[in-house]
Design an enzyme around this catalytic site. Structure first.
Site, PDB file in Angstrom:
ATOM      1  N   HIS A 167      29.826  29.406  53.282  1.00 58.01           N
ATOM      2  CA  HIS A 167      29.333  28.787  54.513  1.00 58.01           C
ATOM      3  C   HIS A 167      29.032  27.296  54.354  1.00 58.01           C
ATOM      4  CE1 HIS A 167      28.092  33.049  56.072  1.00 58.01           C
ATOM      5  NE2 HIS A 167      29.388  32.843  56.111  1.00 58.01           N
ATOM      6  N   CYS A 203      37.276  11.001  61.331  1.00 55.02           N
ATOM      7  CA  CYS A 203      38.321  10.758  60.314  1.00 55.02           C
ATOM      8  C   CYS A 203      38.418  11.892  59.290  1.00 55.02           C
ATOM      9  CB  CYS A 203      38.075   9.424  59.607  1.00 55.02           C
ATOM     10  SG  CYS A 203      36.706   9.453  58.425  1.00 55.02           S
ATOM     11  N   GLY A 257      20.279  40.170  48.422  1.00 55.62           N
ATOM     12  CA  GLY A 257      19.548  39.462  49.480  1.00 55.62           C
ATOM     13  C   GLY A 257      20.378  39.079  50.687  1.00 55.62           C
ATOM     14  N   THR A 258      21.227  39.983  51.116  1.00 54.25           N
ATOM     15  CA  THR A 258      21.967  39.718  52.359  1.00 54.25           C
ATOM     16  C   THR A 258      21.877  40.940  53.268  1.00 54.25           C
ATOM     17  OG1 THR A 258      24.101  39.159  53.370  1.00 54.25           O
ATOM     18  CG2 THR A 258      24.205  40.369  51.288  1.00 54.25           C
TER      19      THR A 258
HETATM   20  P1  OAD Z   1      19.758  37.446  56.529  1.00 58.27           P
HETATM   21  O1  OAD Z   1      18.539  36.722  56.961  1.00 58.27           O
HETATM   22  O2  OAD Z   1      20.584  38.099  57.565  1.00 58.27           O
HETATM   23  O3  OAD Z   1      19.356  38.574  55.478  1.00 58.27           O
HETATM   24  C1  OAD Z   1      18.500  38.323  54.410  1.00 58.27           C
HETATM   25  C2  OAD Z   1      18.386  39.584  53.601  1.00 58.27           C
HETATM   26  O4  OAD Z   1      17.579  39.307  52.463  1.00 58.27           O
HETATM   27  C3  OAD Z   1      17.713  40.764  54.324  1.00 58.27           C
HETATM   28  O5  OAD Z   1      18.521  41.922  54.140  1.00 58.27           O
HETATM   29  C4  OAD Z   1      16.361  40.911  53.646  1.00 58.27           C
HETATM   30  O6  OAD Z   1      15.938  42.262  53.584  1.00 58.27           O
HETATM   31  C5  OAD Z   1      16.676  40.376  52.249  1.00 58.27           C
HETATM   32  N1  OAD Z   1      15.535  39.805  51.508  1.00 58.27           N
HETATM   33  C6  OAD Z   1      14.483  39.098  51.969  1.00 58.27           C
HETATM   34  N2  OAD Z   1      13.701  38.673  50.962  1.00 58.27           N
HETATM   35  C7  OAD Z   1      14.263  39.128  49.821  1.00 58.27           C
HETATM   36  C8  OAD Z   1      13.944  39.019  48.433  1.00 58.27           C
HETATM   37  N3  OAD Z   1      12.866  38.355  48.017  1.00 58.27           N
HETATM   38  N4  OAD Z   1      14.757  39.614  47.542  1.00 58.27           N
HETATM   39  C9  OAD Z   1      15.868  40.300  47.955  1.00 58.27           C
HETATM   40  N5  OAD Z   1      16.206  40.442  49.236  1.00 58.27           N
HETATM   41  C10 OAD Z   1      15.437  39.862  50.163  1.00 58.27           C
HETATM   42  O7  OAD Z   1      20.612  36.410  55.639  1.00 58.27           O
HETATM   43  P2  OAD Z   1      22.143  36.473  55.239  1.00 58.27           P
HETATM   44  O8  OAD Z   1      22.596  37.868  55.040  1.00 58.27           O
HETATM   45  O9  OAD Z   1      22.335  35.506  54.146  1.00 58.27           O
HETATM   46  O10 OAD Z   1      25.305  32.076  58.553  1.00 58.27           O
HETATM   47  O11 OAD Z   1      22.809  35.901  56.556  1.00 58.27           O
HETATM   48  C11 OAD Z   1      24.190  35.692  56.573  1.00 58.27           C
HETATM   49  C12 OAD Z   1      24.533  34.519  57.429  1.00 58.27           C
HETATM   50  O12 OAD Z   1      23.928  34.641  58.717  1.00 58.27           O
HETATM   51  C13 OAD Z   1      23.994  33.182  56.935  1.00 58.27           C
HETATM   52  O13 OAD Z   1      24.794  32.588  55.946  1.00 58.27           O
HETATM   53  C14 OAD Z   1      23.964  32.365  58.176  1.00 58.27           C
HETATM   54  C15 OAD Z   1      23.307  33.386  59.069  1.00 58.27           C
HETATM   55  O14 OAD Z   1      23.403  33.193  60.419  1.00 58.27           O
HETATM   56  C16 OAD Z   1      25.607  31.006  59.283  1.00 58.27           C
HETATM   57  O15 OAD Z   1      24.770  30.196  59.657  1.00 58.27           O
HETATM   58  C17 OAD Z   1      27.065  30.889  59.589  1.00 58.27           C
END
Ligand code: OAD
Length: 238
Positions: free
Chosen positions: A118, A129, A186-187
């Site tokens: 991303h 440009c 963490g996603t």
């Molecule tokens: P999310 O905010 O959707 O998910 C974060 C995840 O991290 C959740 O599943 C939480 O349960 C988990 N989490 C939180 N704290 C944690 C910790 N300390 N250890 C482990 N896990 C933890 O974020 P992403 O999945 O990264 O894209 O989101 C994907 C994309 O959506 C991002 O890159 C962004 C967003 O909109 C764009 O902006 C294009």
């Protein structure tokens, strides 16, 4: 066998590892995630801030949000999860780190091979440009920023509705398909095409290990789910 012990064994025996990280890996560094109770998308609308249409409508508003995020991220330091990934990279011959994060904390921790699906909040791109350059100033002196050519600059990130950087998804798929172990950390695994790497790795034969504080959209297909903060769990896997 206890999940943690199982994951440790798979990692200890692996000569190839691919890792997919999301906002949760930086949560313990104090950077808000996107979804969930304290997530950015609770207070802000992605369609108003993270799309090409939003930027065309109001570049200053979009830049104010990115400027605020840059200031927040600038104060953050890598946490034990980022650092554990650096140790895994040193240890495992074939290692690829794939991240959805734009915060640059993997770089700051010392990771060498990173596919930033991303983009990078510390880079800018000229809408006129096409030049792109690093800029770590936070706050930025003037909003919206401009390129040397006079064109309007935009954040070097991928917005909703845009393609990922040329060739990067192919490279990520290649790493996922050739990995003995695939770590997903963490996603929420709801944003594609990044989230598709998890079933992709699984079908190609990788052992898939998930680290998350909560169940995610891919928890049902992983081979081993480790529940808890990445900064506490990852160091225990080394
Ligand atoms: P999310 O905010 O959707 O998910 C974060 C995840 O991290 C959740 O599943 C939480 O349960 C988990 N989490 C939180 N704290 C944690 C910790 N300390 N250890 C482990 N896990 C933890 O974020 P992403 O999945 O990264 O894209 O989101 C994907 C994309 O959506 C991002 O890159 C962004 C967003 O909109 C764009 O902006 C294009």
């Amino acid at each position: 066998m206890e999940n943690l012990e199982q994951a440790r064994q798979w990692l200890a025996g692996a000569t190839s590892l691919a890792v997919l990280t999301g906002a949760g890996v930086s949560a313990e560094s104090g950077i808000p995630t996107f979804r969930g109770a304290d997530g950015l998308w609770k207070d802000f609308k992605p369609e108003e801030l993270a799309t090409p249409e939003a930027f065309a409508r109001d570049p200053r508003l979009v830049w104010e949000w990115y400027n605020w995020r840059r200031e927040l991220i600038r104060k953050a330091q890598p946490n034990p999860a980022h650092r554990a990934l650096v140790k895994l990279e040193i240890k495992i011959a074939h290692f690829t780190l794939i991240t959805q994060n734009v915060d640059g904390l993997h770089d700051l921790a010392g990771s060498g091979k990173i596919l930033k699906l991303h983009g990078d909040i510390w880079r800018m791109r000229c809408t006129a440009c096409g030049a792109n350059w690093p800029d770590r100033r936070a706050p930025l002196p003037k909003l919206p920023p401009h390129c040397a050519c006079g064109g309007l600059a935009r954040p070097g990130v991928v917005w909703f509705g845009e393609s990922l950087p040329e060739g990067m998804m192919k490279e990520a798929e290649h790493a996922a398909a050739s990995a003995a172990v695939f770590l997903v950390i963490g996603t929420s695994a709801v944003v594609y095409p990044a989230a598709g790497l998890v079933p992709f790795a699984k079908h190609a034969g990788a052992k898939v290990i998930e680290i998350n504080t909560e169940p995610s959209a891919v928890s049902g297909i992983v081979d081993c789910a480790l529940h808890g903060p990445a900064g506490e769990i990852l160091p225990q896997l080394l």
